[in-house]
Write a protein that holds these residues in place. Structure first.
Motif, PDB file in Angstrom:
ATOM      1  N   THR A 264       1.181   2.641 -39.691  1.00 37.85           N
ATOM      2  CA  THR A 264       0.487   3.911 -39.581  1.00 37.85           C
ATOM      3  C   THR A 264       1.019   4.674 -38.373  1.00 37.85           C
ATOM      4  OG1 THR A 264      -1.305   2.870 -38.312  1.00 37.85           O
ATOM      5  CG2 THR A 264      -1.618   3.089 -40.688  1.00 37.85           C
ATOM      6  N   LEU A 265       1.140   5.985 -38.522  1.00 41.20           N
ATOM      7  CA  LEU A 265       1.612   6.847 -37.444  1.00 41.20           C
ATOM      8  C   LEU A 265       0.481   7.746 -36.984  1.00 41.20           C
ATOM      9  CD1 LEU A 265       5.131   7.943 -38.774  1.00 41.20           C
ATOM     10  CD2 LEU A 265       4.453   5.823 -37.607  1.00 41.20           C
ATOM     11  N   HIS A 266       0.277   7.799 -35.671  1.00 39.73           N
ATOM     12  CA  HIS A 266      -0.731   8.663 -35.069  1.00 39.73           C
ATOM     13  C   HIS A 266       0.003   9.733 -34.260  1.00 39.73           C
ATOM     14  CE1 HIS A 266      -4.031   5.623 -35.774  1.00 39.73           C
ATOM     15  NE2 HIS A 266      -2.944   4.875 -35.898  1.00 39.73           N
ATOM     16  N   TYR A 267      -0.536  10.957 -34.267  1.00 41.98           N
ATOM     17  CA  TYR A 267       0.180  12.097 -33.704  1.00 41.98           C
ATOM     18  C   TYR A 267      -0.587  12.763 -32.555  1.00 41.98           C
ATOM     19  CZ  TYR A 267       2.610  11.592 -38.167  1.00 41.98           C
ATOM     20  OH  TYR A 267       3.291  11.087 -39.248  1.00 41.98           O
ATOM     21  N   TYR A 268       0.122  13.590 -31.824  1.00 37.51           N
ATOM     22  CA  TYR A 268      -0.515  14.486 -30.863  1.00 37.51           C
ATOM     23  C   TYR A 268      -0.995  15.710 -31.640  1.00 37.51           C
ATOM     24  CZ  TYR A 268       1.253  11.712 -26.957  1.00 37.51           C
ATOM     25  OH  TYR A 268       1.503  10.695 -26.066  1.00 37.51           O
ATOM     26  N   ASN A 269      -2.295  15.802 -31.855  1.00 37.68           N
ATOM     27  CA  ASN A 269      -2.840  16.855 -32.709  1.00 37.68           C
ATOM     28  C   ASN A 269      -2.527  18.258 -32.216  1.00 37.68           C
ATOM     29  OD1 ASN A 269      -3.877  14.962 -34.381  1.00 37.68           O
ATOM     30  ND2 ASN A 269      -6.018  15.244 -33.819  1.00 37.68           N
ATOM     31  N   ALA A 270      -2.458  18.439 -30.913  1.00 35.50           N
ATOM     32  CA  ALA A 270      -2.294  19.780 -30.354  1.00 35.50           C
ATOM     33  C   ALA A 270      -0.970  20.428 -30.750  1.00 35.50           C
ATOM     34  CB  ALA A 270      -2.414  19.725 -28.825  1.00 35.50           C
ATOM     35  N   VAL A 271       0.041  19.616 -31.044  1.00 37.96           N
ATOM     36  CA  VAL A 271       1.371  20.164 -31.349  1.00 37.96           C
ATOM     37  C   VAL A 271       1.845  19.853 -32.763  1.00 37.96           C
ATOM     38  CG1 VAL A 271       2.090  20.112 -28.938  1.00 37.96           C
ATOM     39  CG2 VAL A 271       2.522  18.120 -30.382  1.00 37.96           C
ATOM     40  N   THR A 272       1.146  18.974 -33.477  1.00 39.51           N
ATOM     41  CA  THR A 272       1.600  18.552 -34.808  1.00 39.51           C
ATOM     42  C   THR A 272       0.996  19.422 -35.900  1.00 39.51           C
ATOM     43  OG1 THR A 272       1.689  16.256 -33.999  1.00 39.51           O
ATOM     44  CG2 THR A 272       1.809  16.586 -36.378  1.00 39.51           C
TER      45      THR A 272
ATOM     46  N   VAL B   5      -3.158  11.030 -39.129  1.00 41.40           N
ATOM     47  CA  VAL B   5      -2.550   9.726 -39.395  1.00 41.40           C
ATOM     48  C   VAL B   5      -1.675   9.809 -40.644  1.00 41.40           C
ATOM     49  CG1 VAL B   5      -2.998   7.301 -39.971  1.00 41.40           C
ATOM     50  CG2 VAL B   5      -4.461   8.477 -38.322  1.00 41.40           C
ATOM     51  N   SER B   6      -0.519   9.133 -40.604  1.00 41.77           N
ATOM     52  CA  SER B   6       0.338   8.996 -41.780  1.00 41.77           C
ATOM     53  C   SER B   6       0.495   7.530 -42.123  1.00 41.77           C
ATOM     54  CB  SER B   6       1.729   9.598 -41.521  1.00 41.77           C
ATOM     55  OG  SER B   6       1.649  10.980 -41.300  1.00 41.77           O
TER      56      SER B   6
ATOM     57  N   ASP C 139      12.141  10.956 -36.861  1.00 33.99           N
ATOM     58  CA  ASP C 139      11.905  12.375 -37.110  1.00 33.99           C
ATOM     59  C   ASP C 139      10.731  12.876 -36.271  1.00 33.99           C
ATOM     60  OD1 ASP C 139      12.517  14.720 -39.159  1.00 33.99           O
ATOM     61  OD2 ASP C 139      10.334  14.558 -39.013  1.00 33.99           O
ATOM     62  N   ALA C 140       9.663  12.088 -36.220  1.00 29.52           N
ATOM     63  CA  ALA C 140       8.482  12.490 -35.443  1.00 29.52           C
ATOM     64  C   ALA C 140       8.753  12.443 -33.945  1.00 29.52           C
ATOM     65  CB  ALA C 140       7.301  11.578 -35.800  1.00 29.52           C
ATOM     66  N   LEU C 141       9.592  11.517 -33.499  1.00 34.56           N
ATOM     67  CA  LEU C 141       9.973  11.453 -32.088  1.00 34.56           C
ATOM     68  C   LEU C 141      10.810  12.671 -31.693  1.00 34.56           C
ATOM     69  CD1 LEU C 141      10.897   7.678 -31.645  1.00 34.56           C
ATOM     70  CD2 LEU C 141       9.152   8.909 -30.341  1.00 34.56           C
ATOM     71  N   GLU C 142      11.734  13.051 -32.552  1.00 37.89           N
ATOM     72  CA  GLU C 142      12.590  14.211 -32.272  1.00 37.89           C
ATOM     73  C   GLU C 142      11.765  15.481 -32.096  1.00 37.89           C
ATOM     74  OE1 GLU C 142      15.275  14.357 -35.524  1.00 37.89           O
ATOM     75  OE2 GLU C 142      16.391  12.559 -34.923  1.00 37.89           O
ATOM     76  N   LYS C 143      10.691  15.587 -32.875  1.00 34.03           N
ATOM     77  CA  LYS C 143       9.834  16.776 -32.820  1.00 34.03           C
ATOM     78  C   LYS C 143       8.761  16.662 -31.741  1.00 34.03           C
ATOM     79  CE  LYS C 143      10.450  18.100 -37.698  1.00 34.03           C
ATOM     80  NZ  LYS C 143      11.607  17.242 -37.960  1.00 34.03           N
ATOM     81  N   ARG C 144       8.700  15.511 -31.065  1.00 32.17           N
ATOM     82  CA  ARG C 144       7.712  15.247 -30.013  1.00 32.17           C
ATOM     83  C   ARG C 144       6.289  15.249 -30.560  1.00 32.17           C
ATOM     84  NH1 ARG C 144      10.050  16.384 -24.748  1.00 32.17           N
ATOM     85  NH2 ARG C 144       7.978  16.870 -23.942  1.00 32.17           N
ATOM     86  N   TYR C 145       6.137  14.843 -31.838  1.00 29.57           N
ATOM     87  CA  TYR C 145       4.820  14.765 -32.465  1.00 29.57           C
ATOM     88  C   TYR C 145       4.212  13.370 -32.344  1.00 29.57           C
ATOM     89  CZ  TYR C 145       6.086  19.093 -35.011  1.00 29.57           C
ATOM     90  OH  TYR C 145       6.465  20.373 -35.355  1.00 29.57           O
ATOM     91  N   LEU C 146       5.051  12.329 -32.384  1.00 26.94           N
ATOM     92  CA  LEU C 146       4.566  10.959 -32.523  1.00 26.94           C
ATOM     93  C   LEU C 146       3.862  10.473 -31.261  1.00 26.94           C
ATOM     94  CD1 LEU C 146       4.401   8.476 -34.358  1.00 26.94           C
ATOM     95  CD2 LEU C 146       6.592   7.712 -33.400  1.00 26.94           C
ATOM     96  N   HIS C 147       2.636  10.040 -31.426  1.00 27.69           N
ATOM     97  CA  HIS C 147       1.857   9.457 -30.332  1.00 27.69           C
ATOM     98  C   HIS C 147       1.920   7.942 -30.375  1.00 27.69           C
ATOM     99  CE1 HIS C 147      -2.300   8.550 -28.436  1.00 27.69           C
ATOM    100  NE2 HIS C 147      -1.419   8.694 -27.488  1.00 27.69           N
TER     101      HIS C 147
END
Length: 306
Positions: free
Chosen positions: A181-189, A294-295, A92-100
């Protein structure tokens, strides 16, 4: 108390219609499918060859001459169902381009989750430009763009290296706990975003090894739309054989004492980071005034793996 590593190996298979990856990658959608399958295959490889779940939790697929075990829903094994939910959350996070970055961590003491046994890092990037294939086990690099054959070569190489590493790591303790744990690109998440199966996590705690850790750069696959980089961290005494064979034959192999690969650009600019004690790289994020979102999921306890 340690137990004998389960004897599981990669098998050679001539042909099969049930292949793992798409035959060609010509657009972003096909690239996303490829990266999802490569990520799921890698997680399945780790859990299978580390003996975390029973044989019934895996189906069989093929990659060239390799017979691979892929996680599937097994109602008799709740632990494997949790891992599948984690993988779906990553999708889900990959589809939204959020997952770092997704970080799979193994530890043994539920009261001391910061004292880890093994760490598996999967770092993702998104781009519309052509990319360079990084083969960390050789001195060769390919200008890939969206060349499907080069992408397949890189994928096969990454899986082979991961299998070799899993088969040569020392045995795990009888009882282990898994978390991711999942880390994200803060600018877009969005601040309130959480993928299915995850909740808001803590981003400031340390990760420590009882022994001296080493990082093994397994490899990176780039499609021209996405890239996935894989790194494994384990205690030096448990990977001594590999340090003198596959993972140290080439000058391009990196074995370093450093933190989670959250901020690769900063690592590349500052060689002192290579010498740091092993801690969560949130330190580097905090130094730059940023705190990465982080999730985390519910932990999975796997008792008495016999």
């Amino acid at each position: 108390m340690a137990t004998v590593q389960l004897s599981r190996s990669i098998r050679i298979h001539k042909t099969s219609k049930k292949t793992v990856f798409p035959s060609q990658i010509t657009n972003e959608h096909e690239s996303l499918i490829m990266v999802k399958k490569l990520f799921a295959t890698s997680i399945s490889c780790i859990t299978y060859l580390r003996g975390l779940f029973p044989e019934s939790s895996y189906g069989e697929r093929h990659l060239d001459d390799l017979s691979l075990k892929i996680l599937r829903e097994d109602k008799k094994c709740p632990g494997s169902l949790h891992i599948i939910k984690w993988i779906q959350g990553c999708f889900d996070a990959l589809e939204k381009r959020y997952l770092h970055m997704a970080v799979l961590t193994l530890y043994t003491n539920p009261k001391e989750p910061e004292k880890v046994t093994e760490i598996y890092q999967f770092k993702f990037k998104y781009t519309q430009e052509g990319a360079t294939m990084d083969f960390d086990s050789s001195n060769t690099s390919f200008e890939s763009g969206t060349n499907s054959e080069d992408i397949k070569k890189a994928s096969v190489l990454l899986i082979r290296k991961l299998y070799t590493l899993m088969q040569n790591l020392g045995p795990l303790p009888n009882d282990v706990i898994l978390t991711m744990t999942l880390h994200y690109y803060n600018a877009v998440t969005p601040n309130d975003y959480q993928p299915p199966g995850f909740k808001e996590g803590v981003s400031s705690h340390f990760l420590l090894f009882e022994g001296e850790p080493v990082n093994l750069q397994v490899g990176m696959v780039s499609t021209g739309f996405h890239s996935m980089k894989v790194k494994v961290t384990a205690e030096a005494t448990r990977v001594s054989d590999l340090q003198s064979s596959l993972f140290q034959e080439s000058d391009t192999t990196e074995i370093a004492h450093q933190g989670l690969d959250c901020d690769e650009e900063e690592e590349e600019r500052n060689p002192d980071i290579q010498k740091m004690n092993f801690v969560c790289s949130q330190q580097s994020s905090e130094r730059s005034g940023k705190k990465r979102k982080v999730s985390e999921p519910v932990k999975v306890f796997i008792p008495d793996r016999k």
